[in-house]
Enzyme design. Structure first.
Site, mmCIF file in Angstrom:
data_model
loop_
_atom_site.group_PDB
_atom_site.id
_atom_site.type_symbol
_atom_site.label_atom_id
_atom_site.label_comp_id
_atom_site.label_asym_id
_atom_site.label_seq_id
_atom_site.Cartn_x
_atom_site.Cartn_y
_atom_site.Cartn_z
ATOM 1 N N TYR A 153 45.843 33.523 43.579
ATOM 2 C CA TYR A 153 44.632 32.728 43.354
ATOM 3 C C TYR A 153 43.489 33.642 42.895
ATOM 4 O O TYR A 153 42.788 33.345 41.932
ATOM 5 C CB TYR A 153 44.219 32.001 44.639
ATOM 6 C CG TYR A 153 45.184 30.918 45.069
ATOM 7 C CD1 TYR A 153 45.060 29.618 44.593
ATOM 8 C CD2 TYR A 153 46.213 31.180 45.975
ATOM 9 C CE1 TYR A 153 45.940 28.608 44.987
ATOM 10 C CE2 TYR A 153 47.097 30.181 46.380
ATOM 11 C CZ TYR A 153 46.953 28.900 45.881
ATOM 12 O OH TYR A 153 47.826 27.916 46.269
ATOM 13 N N ASN A 173 44.915 19.568 39.591
ATOM 14 C CA ASN A 173 45.668 19.632 38.340
ATOM 15 C C ASN A 173 46.305 18.271 38.027
ATOM 16 O O ASN A 173 47.176 17.815 38.764
ATOM 17 C CB ASN A 173 46.761 20.703 38.464
ATOM 18 C CG ASN A 173 47.596 20.858 37.203
ATOM 19 O OD1 ASN A 173 47.335 20.235 36.190
ATOM 20 N ND2 ASN A 173 48.608 21.701 37.300
ATOM 21 N N CYS A 208 51.004 24.907 38.166
ATOM 22 C CA CYS A 208 50.258 25.334 39.350
ATOM 23 C C CYS A 208 51.193 25.799 40.469
ATOM 24 O O CYS A 208 50.765 26.494 41.387
ATOM 25 C CB CYS A 208 49.304 24.252 39.824
ATOM 26 S SG CYS A 208 50.061 22.644 40.099
ATOM 27 N N HIS A 209 52.491 25.464 40.378
ATOM 28 C CA HIS A 209 53.448 25.963 41.374
ATOM 29 C C HIS A 209 53.604 27.481 41.293
ATOM 30 O O HIS A 209 54.126 28.096 42.209
ATOM 31 C CB HIS A 209 54.809 25.260 41.230
ATOM 32 C CG HIS A 209 55.452 25.436 39.892
ATOM 33 N ND1 HIS A 209 55.148 24.612 38.820
ATOM 34 C CD2 HIS A 209 56.370 26.330 39.435
ATOM 35 C CE1 HIS A 209 55.862 25.001 37.767
ATOM 36 N NE2 HIS A 209 56.611 26.044 38.116
ATOM 37 N N GLU A 221 62.946 28.752 38.969
ATOM 38 C CA GLU A 221 62.460 29.771 38.032
ATOM 39 C C GLU A 221 62.874 31.187 38.456
ATOM 40 O O GLU A 221 62.483 32.166 37.831
ATOM 41 C CB GLU A 221 60.936 29.668 37.910
ATOM 42 C CG GLU A 221 60.517 28.343 37.289
ATOM 43 C CD GLU A 221 59.056 28.276 36.898
ATOM 44 O OE1 GLU A 221 58.345 29.302 36.978
ATOM 45 O OE2 GLU A 221 58.614 27.190 36.495
#
Length: 184
Positions: free
Chosen positions: A118, A141, A149-150, A176
């Site tokens: 962040y 978002n 945003c993950h 991912e």
């Protein structure tokens, strides 16, 4: 009804099945405008009512719209492991100011398989010390998944919050390759 102005204000939507449950996708003439997790019954209805009031047009269910069809295909490819970046026009009209700036940086600067803190994201947009405001931007978002945003996590290694729920965030980060696959 064939006036170009009216067409531009049209909001189309569909709900698609995904590995994370039903997703509501909504688009305007500009591009994809909203992605909503867990889009069953009341969640879907609330999201559609919010879109109607924010965009001034009643959303129309149109699963066959070219943009929604393209978005659905790209999401399917993403969940199947065949796509790492979304190539869709985006409509940013549901978010403005600092939040829009942060989300645009996230969309362009934090690729698949990476994470950012962040505070680091706050630094990137020239607002050091604004980590909490970055967290607020992530929570607001309107395009989660597509604007990833993950991929924003706490600097101490914590996973951070997520509007779609922490289990959803874990699954996305595992997909991912950032986290090990959840055991349950």
């Amino acid at each position: 009804m064939d006036s170009h102005g009216q067409y531009e204000q049209q909001v189309v939507w569909t709900v698609v099945a995904s590995d994370l449950g039903p997703l509501l996708l909504a688009a305007t003439g500009e591009g994809l405008v909203n992605v909503v997790f867990h889009a069953t019954g009341p969640v879907r209805d609330k999201a559609l009512a919010r879109l109607a009031s924010r965009l001034g047009a009643e959303p129309v269910e149109a699963p066959g719209s070219p943009l929604l069809t393209e978005a659905t295909g790209q999401l399917r490819d993403y969940f199947a492991g065949g796509r790492q970046a979304f190539e869709l026009p985006l409509d940013w009209s549901l978010i403005s100011g600092f939040s829009r700036q942060v989300l645009r940086e996230l969309a362009s600067g934090v690729p698949f398989g990476t994470v950012v803190g962040y505070g680091d994201l706050a630094d990137r947009v020239g607002q050091p010390g604004a980590a909490q405001a970055v967290g607020t931007a992530m929570g607001a978002n309107p395009l989660p998944l597509v604007v990833p945003c993950h991929r924003v996590v706490e600097s101490d290694g914590g996973i951070g919050g997520f509007g779609g729920g922490l289990e959803t965030k874990r699954k996305l980060l595992a997909l991912e390759g950032v986290l090990p696959e959840p055991l349950f």
